[in-house]
Design a protein around this motif. Structure first.
Motif, short mmCIF file in Angstrom:
data_model
loop_
_atom_site.label_atom_id
_atom_site.label_comp_id
_atom_site.label_asym_id
_atom_site.label_seq_id
_atom_site.Cartn_x
_atom_site.Cartn_y
_atom_site.Cartn_z
N THR A 141 0.86 -1.18 0.00
CA THR A 141 0.00 0.00 0.00
C THR A 141 0.90 1.23 0.00
N LEU A 142 0.68 2.12 -0.95
CA LEU A 142 1.53 3.29 -1.12
C LEU A 142 0.83 4.53 -0.58
N TYR A 143 1.62 5.37 0.10
CA TYR A 143 1.15 6.69 0.51
C TYR A 143 2.08 7.71 -0.13
N ARG A 144 1.50 8.64 -0.88
CA ARG A 144 2.31 9.56 -1.66
C ARG A 144 1.96 11.01 -1.35
N GLY A 145 2.99 11.86 -1.44
CA GLY A 145 2.79 13.28 -1.25
C GLY A 145 2.53 13.97 -2.58
N SER A 146 3.18 15.10 -2.80
CA SER A 146 2.90 15.88 -4.01
C SER A 146 3.57 15.31 -5.25
N GLN A 147 4.60 14.46 -5.07
CA GLN A 147 5.31 13.88 -6.21
C GLN A 147 4.59 12.62 -6.68
N GLY A 148 3.42 12.80 -7.26
CA GLY A 148 2.53 11.69 -7.55
C GLY A 148 3.07 10.64 -8.49
N GLN A 149 3.52 11.05 -9.69
CA GLN A 149 3.98 10.08 -10.67
C GLN A 149 5.23 9.35 -10.20
N ALA A 150 6.14 10.05 -9.56
CA ALA A 150 7.35 9.42 -9.05
C ALA A 150 6.99 8.34 -8.04
N ALA A 151 5.99 8.62 -7.20
CA ALA A 151 5.56 7.63 -6.21
C ALA A 151 4.95 6.41 -6.90
N LEU A 152 4.20 6.63 -7.96
CA LEU A 152 3.62 5.50 -8.70
C LEU A 152 4.71 4.65 -9.34
N ASP A 153 5.80 5.26 -9.76
CA ASP A 153 6.93 4.48 -10.28
C ASP A 153 7.53 3.61 -9.18
N VAL A 154 7.57 4.15 -7.96
CA VAL A 154 8.05 3.37 -6.81
C VAL A 154 7.12 2.18 -6.57
N LEU A 155 5.82 2.41 -6.64
CA LEU A 155 4.84 1.33 -6.44
C LEU A 155 5.01 0.24 -7.48
N GLN A 156 5.21 0.64 -8.74
CA GLN A 156 5.39 -0.34 -9.81
C GLN A 156 6.63 -1.20 -9.55
N ARG A 157 7.71 -0.56 -9.10
CA ARG A 157 8.93 -1.30 -8.82
C ARG A 157 8.73 -2.25 -7.64
N ALA A 158 8.07 -1.78 -6.59
CA ALA A 158 7.84 -2.61 -5.41
C ALA A 158 6.98 -3.82 -5.76
N ASP A 159 5.88 -3.60 -6.47
CA ASP A 159 5.01 -4.71 -6.84
C ASP A 159 5.72 -5.67 -7.79
N GLY A 160 6.62 -5.15 -8.61
CA GLY A 160 7.33 -6.00 -9.54
C GLY A 160 8.34 -6.91 -8.89
N ASP A 161 8.88 -6.51 -7.73
CA ASP A 161 9.91 -7.31 -7.06
C ASP A 161 9.39 -8.11 -5.87
N ALA A 162 8.23 -7.77 -5.36
CA ALA A 162 7.76 -8.35 -4.10
C ALA A 162 7.62 -9.87 -4.15
N ALA A 163 7.01 -10.39 -5.20
CA ALA A 163 6.79 -11.83 -5.28
C ALA A 163 8.11 -12.59 -5.24
N ARG A 164 9.10 -12.10 -5.98
CA ARG A 164 10.41 -12.76 -6.00
C ARG A 164 11.05 -12.73 -4.61
N LEU A 165 10.95 -11.61 -3.93
CA LEU A 165 11.58 -11.48 -2.62
C LEU A 165 10.88 -12.37 -1.58
N ILE A 166 9.56 -12.41 -1.64
CA ILE A 166 8.80 -13.26 -0.72
C ILE A 166 9.18 -14.73 -0.92
N GLN A 167 9.28 -15.12 -2.18
CA GLN A 167 9.67 -16.51 -2.48
C GLN A 167 11.10 -16.81 -2.02
N ARG A 168 12.01 -15.87 -2.27
CA ARG A 168 13.41 -16.07 -1.92
C ARG A 168 13.59 -16.16 -0.41
N LEU A 169 12.82 -15.39 0.33
CA LEU A 169 12.91 -15.40 1.79
C LEU A 169 12.06 -16.51 2.42
N GLU A 170 11.33 -17.24 1.56
CA GLU A 170 10.50 -18.36 1.99
C GLU A 170 9.53 -17.94 3.09
#
Length: 252
Positions: free
Chosen positions: A44-73
């Motif tokens: 869940t993302l909370y963003r200030g005035s830098q809206g699009q930059a925050a959405l880029d952060v969300l895209q990166r986080a969602d893109g890596d999360a599944a791999r990290l969860i699996q790797r950390l078992e």
């Protein structure tokens, strides 16, 4: 006259204490007024005035999360919140209060408080970073958030090593140990992020995790992170692991 000086010193001391206590007020909350919530697949993302930059952060986080969860078992999907602040100063204030950011830690762009990730906006990366490195740092902080669910008391050397090993740790150049300072065993025990940076932790901690994985296997790495028990996890003491790791670095 002496009593007047005593009263003046006591008043000054009292004011300084109040200011020091008041400086921690921003640590009492994470979501600033005006922040909007965006729900991703994994965070869940909370963003200030830098809206699009925050959405880029969300895209990166969602893109890596599944791999990290699996790797950390990990069992299940930990609930992680990511707060993207409009400046480094605001981000650091929510972690350490108003005074600490004044030290001028240009490299300090992100952190976590348990499963809450605090990140500077990529749109305002500061002097030591750029848009991409700040955006991609969210994956590093995700590892810290996930590791905190495995062991809330995990040592700094281990959690930073894991985050670097799984995300943005850079390979060491040949002969690195011959021309660079290697931290002492005692220094690797630090819980201070500033000292960790000064001893080269961000250059080296991932090589420590990689060495333990190579010698003992990934399952033993995870057991070590969960327990902090070297003897029970690896069958050897922490000092022995440190000595073997530094010898390995020296003879590369």
């Amino acid at each position: 006259m002496r009593r007047r000086w005593v009263r003046w010193l006591a008043l000054t001391f009292g004011v300084l204490i109040l200011l020091a206590v008041a400086s921690f007020i921003p640590t009492l909350w994470l979501r600033d007024p005006g922040m909007t919530e965006v729900r991703g697949e994994y965070v869940t993302l909370y963003r200030g005035s830098q809206g699009q930059a925050a959405l880029d952060v969300l895209q990166r986080a969602d893109g890596d999360a599944a791999r990290l969860i699996q790797r950390l078992e990990l069992s299940g999907r930990p609930e992680v919140s990511v707060y993207v602040y409009d400046s480094q100063y605001v981000m650091a204030s929510h972690k350490y209060g108003w005074l600490v950011p004044l030290i001028g830690l240009d490299w300090y762009i992100g952190d976590n408080r348990g499963t809450n990730v605090l990140l500077t906006s990529p749109a305002r990366p500061g002097a030591a970073h750029d848009y991409a490195t700040v955006r991609d740092a969210v994956s590093h902080e995700l590892v810290h958030a996930y590791v905190s669910t495995m062991n809330p008391d995990v040592r700094l050397w281990l959690t930073e090593g894991m985050a670097l090993h799984l995300t943005n740790g850079k390979p060491l150049p040949p002969g690195y140990a011959g021309g660079h300072y290697l931290p002492t065993f005692e220094q690797t025990q630090t819980g201070n992020p500033i000292e960790f940076n000064e001893i080269g932790g961000y250059d080296l901690a991932h090589t420590y995790i990689a060495y333990v994985e190579r010698m003992h296997g990934w399952e033993k790495v995870l057991k070590l992170v969960r327990t902090g028990d070297y003897q029970g996890s690896l069958g050897v003491g922490e000092k022995e692991v440190y000595d073997a790791w530094t010898a390995d670095l020296t003879h590369r």
